[in-house]
Design a protein around this motif. Structure first.
Motif, PDB file in Angstrom:
ATOM      1  N   LEU A  78       0.846  -1.180   0.000  1.00 57.93           N
ATOM      2  CA  LEU A  78       0.000   0.000   0.000  1.00 57.93           C
ATOM      3  C   LEU A  78       0.892   1.244   0.000  1.00 57.93           C
ATOM      4  CD1 LEU A  78      -3.311   0.241   1.534  1.00 57.93           C
ATOM      5  CD2 LEU A  78      -1.761   1.956   2.410  1.00 57.93           C
ATOM      6  N   LEU A  79       0.631   2.168  -0.921  1.00 53.62           N
ATOM      7  CA  LEU A  79       1.434   3.375  -1.048  1.00 53.62           C
ATOM      8  C   LEU A  79       1.280   4.253   0.184  1.00 53.62           C
ATOM      9  CD1 LEU A  79       3.173   5.345  -2.745  1.00 53.62           C
ATOM     10  CD2 LEU A  79       1.029   6.251  -3.655  1.00 53.62           C
ATOM     11  N   VAL A  80       2.412   4.683   0.742  1.00 49.06           N
ATOM     12  CA  VAL A  80       2.439   5.628   1.858  1.00 49.06           C
ATOM     13  C   VAL A  80       3.350   6.769   1.426  1.00 49.06           C
ATOM     14  CG1 VAL A  80       3.112   6.017   4.257  1.00 49.06           C
ATOM     15  CG2 VAL A  80       2.058   3.850   3.598  1.00 49.06           C
ATOM     16  N   THR A  81       2.814   7.989   1.460  1.00 49.12           N
ATOM     17  CA  THR A  81       3.595   9.143   1.032  1.00 49.12           C
ATOM     18  C   THR A  81       3.452  10.295   2.026  1.00 49.12           C
ATOM     19  OG1 THR A  81       3.951  10.724  -0.773  1.00 49.12           O
ATOM     20  CG2 THR A  81       1.708   9.954  -0.446  1.00 49.12           C
ATOM     21  N   THR A  82       4.493  11.102   2.101  1.00 48.92           N
ATOM     22  CA  THR A  82       4.447  12.267   2.979  1.00 48.92           C
ATOM     23  C   THR A  82       3.848  13.476   2.270  1.00 48.92           C
ATOM     24  OG1 THR A  82       6.697  12.895   2.356  1.00 48.92           O
ATOM     25  CG2 THR A  82       6.431  11.505   4.335  1.00 48.92           C
ATOM     26  N   THR A  83       3.583  13.342   0.982  1.00 50.71           N
ATOM     27  CA  THR A  83       3.009  14.449   0.218  1.00 50.71           C
ATOM     28  C   THR A  83       1.496  14.492   0.367  1.00 50.71           C
ATOM     29  OG1 THR A  83       2.787  13.133  -1.800  1.00 50.71           O
ATOM     30  CG2 THR A  83       4.858  14.328  -1.488  1.00 50.71           C
ATOM     31  N   GLU A  84       0.928  15.657   0.071  1.00 50.30           N
ATOM     32  CA  GLU A  84      -0.524  15.814   0.145  1.00 50.30           C
ATOM     33  C   GLU A  84      -1.222  15.221  -1.074  1.00 50.30           C
ATOM     34  OE1 GLU A  84      -3.856  19.356   0.707  1.00 50.30           O
ATOM     35  OE2 GLU A  84      -1.723  19.840   0.698  1.00 50.30           O
ATOM     36  N   ASN A  85      -0.563  15.308  -2.214  1.00 50.49           N
ATOM     37  CA  ASN A  85      -1.153  14.835  -3.464  1.00 50.49           C
ATOM     38  C   ASN A  85      -0.314  13.729  -4.084  1.00 50.49           C
ATOM     39  OD1 ASN A  85      -3.350  16.782  -3.629  1.00 50.49           O
ATOM     40  ND2 ASN A  85      -1.730  18.290  -3.921  1.00 50.49           N
ATOM     41  N   ILE A  86      -0.988  12.814  -4.759  1.00 50.64           N
ATOM     42  CA  ILE A  86      -0.325  11.778  -5.537  1.00 50.64           C
ATOM     43  C   ILE A  86      -0.464  12.204  -6.998  1.00 50.64           C
ATOM     44  CG2 ILE A  86      -0.307   9.337  -6.165  1.00 50.64           C
ATOM     45  CD1 ILE A  86      -1.744   8.814  -3.451  1.00 50.64           C
ATOM     46  N   PRO A  87       0.637  12.434  -7.699  1.00 50.46           N
ATOM     47  CA  PRO A  87       0.563  12.921  -9.077  1.00 50.46           C
ATOM     48  C   PRO A  87      -0.326  12.035  -9.974  1.00 50.46           C
ATOM     49  CG  PRO A  87       2.812  12.982  -8.302  1.00 50.46           C
ATOM     50  CD  PRO A  87       2.006  12.252  -7.255  1.00 50.46           C
ATOM     51  N   ASN A  88      -1.156  12.699 -10.771  1.00 49.34           N
ATOM     52  CA  ASN A  88      -2.034  12.047 -11.747  1.00 49.34           C
ATOM     53  C   ASN A  88      -3.004  11.045 -11.117  1.00 49.34           C
ATOM     54  OD1 ASN A  88      -0.687  13.435 -13.888  1.00 49.34           O
ATOM     55  ND2 ASN A  88       0.958  11.927 -13.725  1.00 49.34           N
ATOM     56  N   GLN A  89      -3.354  11.248  -9.868  1.00 50.27           N
ATOM     57  CA  GLN A  89      -4.261  10.321  -9.197  1.00 50.27           C
ATOM     58  C   GLN A  89      -5.359  11.099  -8.482  1.00 50.27           C
ATOM     59  OE1 GLN A  89      -3.750   6.728  -9.266  1.00 50.27           O
ATOM     60  NE2 GLN A  89      -5.903   7.026  -8.797  1.00 50.27           N
ATOM     61  N   LYS A  90      -6.612  10.707  -8.718  1.00 51.44           N
ATOM     62  CA  LYS A  90      -7.733  11.287  -7.992  1.00 51.44           C
ATOM     63  C   LYS A  90      -8.144  10.300  -6.907  1.00 51.44           C
ATOM     64  CE  LYS A  90      -9.537  13.940 -11.853  1.00 51.44           C
ATOM     65  NZ  LYS A  90     -10.669  14.190 -12.730  1.00 51.44           N
ATOM     66  N   TYR A  91      -8.526  10.848  -5.765  1.00 53.36           N
ATOM     67  CA  TYR A  91      -8.914   9.973  -4.657  1.00 53.36           C
ATOM     68  C   TYR A  91      -9.885  10.683  -3.744  1.00 53.36           C
ATOM     69  CZ  TYR A  91      -5.060  12.576  -2.473  1.00 53.36           C
ATOM     70  OH  TYR A  91      -4.222  13.560  -2.017  1.00 53.36           O
ATOM     71  N   GLU A  92     -10.587   9.856  -2.961  1.00 58.50           N
ATOM     72  CA  GLU A  92     -11.457  10.387  -1.921  1.00 58.50           C
ATOM     73  C   GLU A  92     -10.855  10.026  -0.572  1.00 58.50           C
ATOM     74  OE1 GLU A  92     -15.220   8.504  -2.650  1.00 58.50           O
ATOM     75  OE2 GLU A  92     -14.570   6.590  -1.834  1.00 58.50           O
ATOM     76  N   ILE A  93     -11.094  10.874   0.394  1.00 61.30           N
ATOM     77  CA  ILE A  93     -10.551  10.662   1.735  1.00 61.30           C
ATOM     78  C   ILE A  93     -11.438   9.683   2.489  1.00 61.30           C
ATOM     79  CG2 ILE A  93     -10.114  11.762   3.964  1.00 61.30           C
ATOM     80  CD1 ILE A  93      -9.370  14.296   2.356  1.00 61.30           C
ATOM     81  N   ILE A  94     -10.799   8.677   3.084  1.00 56.46           N
ATOM     82  CA  ILE A  94     -11.520   7.712   3.922  1.00 56.46           C
ATOM     83  C   ILE A  94     -11.465   8.151   5.387  1.00 56.46           C
ATOM     84  CG2 ILE A  94     -11.574   5.344   4.764  1.00 56.46           C
ATOM     85  CD1 ILE A  94     -10.485   4.466   2.067  1.00 56.46           C
ATOM     86  N   GLY A  95     -10.280   8.511   5.851  1.00 54.28           N
ATOM     87  CA  GLY A  95     -10.154   8.945   7.239  1.00 54.28           C
ATOM     88  C   GLY A  95      -8.739   8.803   7.768  1.00 54.28           C
ATOM     89  N   GLU A  96      -8.583   9.130   9.024  1.00 54.46           N
ATOM     90  CA  GLU A  96      -7.288   9.080   9.685  1.00 54.46           C
ATOM     91  C   GLU A  96      -6.886   7.640   9.974  1.00 54.46           C
ATOM     92  OE1 GLU A  96      -6.254   9.964  14.123  1.00 54.46           O
ATOM     93  OE2 GLU A  96      -6.422  11.874  13.048  1.00 54.46           O
ATOM     94  N   VAL A  97      -5.602   7.359   9.776  1.00 57.22           N
ATOM     95  CA  VAL A  97      -5.055   6.043  10.114  1.00 57.22           C
ATOM     96  C   VAL A  97      -3.782   6.244  10.926  1.00 57.22           C
ATOM     97  CG1 VAL A  97      -6.024   4.727   8.201  1.00 57.22           C
ATOM     98  CG2 VAL A  97      -3.888   5.935   7.866  1.00 57.22           C
ATOM     99  N   PHE A  98      -3.449   5.237  11.709  1.00 56.41           N
ATOM    100  CA  PHE A  98      -2.223   5.333  12.483  1.00 56.41           C
ATOM    101  C   PHE A  98      -1.674   3.954  12.781  1.00 56.41           C
ATOM    102  CE2 PHE A  98      -5.503   4.815  15.608  1.00 56.41           C
ATOM    103  CZ  PHE A  98      -4.924   4.073  16.628  1.00 56.41           C
ATOM    104  N   GLY A  99      -0.412   3.927  13.139  1.00 56.23           N
ATOM    105  CA  GLY A  99       0.259   2.724  13.612  1.00 56.23           C
ATOM    106  C   GLY A  99       1.165   3.140  14.754  1.00 56.23           C
ATOM    107  N   VAL A 100       1.164   2.385  15.817  1.00 52.40           N
ATOM    108  CA  VAL A 100       1.943   2.763  16.996  1.00 52.40           C
ATOM    109  C   VAL A 100       2.699   1.554  17.544  1.00 52.40           C
ATOM    110  CG1 VAL A 100       0.027   2.373  18.609  1.00 52.40           C
ATOM    111  CG2 VAL A 100       1.838   3.962  19.222  1.00 52.40           C
TER     112      VAL A 100
END
Length: 108
Positions: free
Chosen positions: A5-27
């Motif tokens: 699964l792609l994980v990026t520190t950027t706000e946008n993924i180039p050439n990709q449209k998406y909808e927000i599902i929600g906050e996720v975390f790992g601890v």
């Protein structure tokens, strides 16, 4: 698979449209062992990198990201954007690392 699964520190993924599902975390929280503590005490006298702690924090970051990916996968996400880390000490002998971000689902 969650580890793909792609994980990026950027706000946008180039050439990709998406909808927000929600906050996720790992601890993860790890404690230092007595041998590491003894070596750290010696190292603090002479200075330099404490490789056992560096290794522990690297392992903690990896675990936190893997748990973040698993959390996102369970939510049906295709990627995580704006991933960040936070860390802190607990009771002086434990270190907690949190990876967090926003889970997104790709749309056509």
């Amino acid at each position: 698979m969650a580890d793909q699964l792609l994980v990026t520190t950027t706000e946008n993924i180039p050439n990709q449209k998406y909808e927000i599902i929600g906050e996720v975390f790992g601890v993860t929280t790890q404690s230092k062992n007595a041998i590491r503590n003894f070596g750290t005490g010696l190292k603090s006298i002479v200075g330099g990198e404490i490789k056992a702690y560096t290794s522990m924090l690297t392992e903690s970051r990896d675990k936190a990201i893997n748990r973040l990916r698993q959390n996102a996968k369970e939510m049906g996400a295709d990627a995580v954007v704006m991933m960040r880390f936070d860390s802190g000490s607990i009771a002086g002998d434990m270190q907690s690392v949190v990876a967090y971000g926003t889970a997104v689902k790709f749309i056509d």
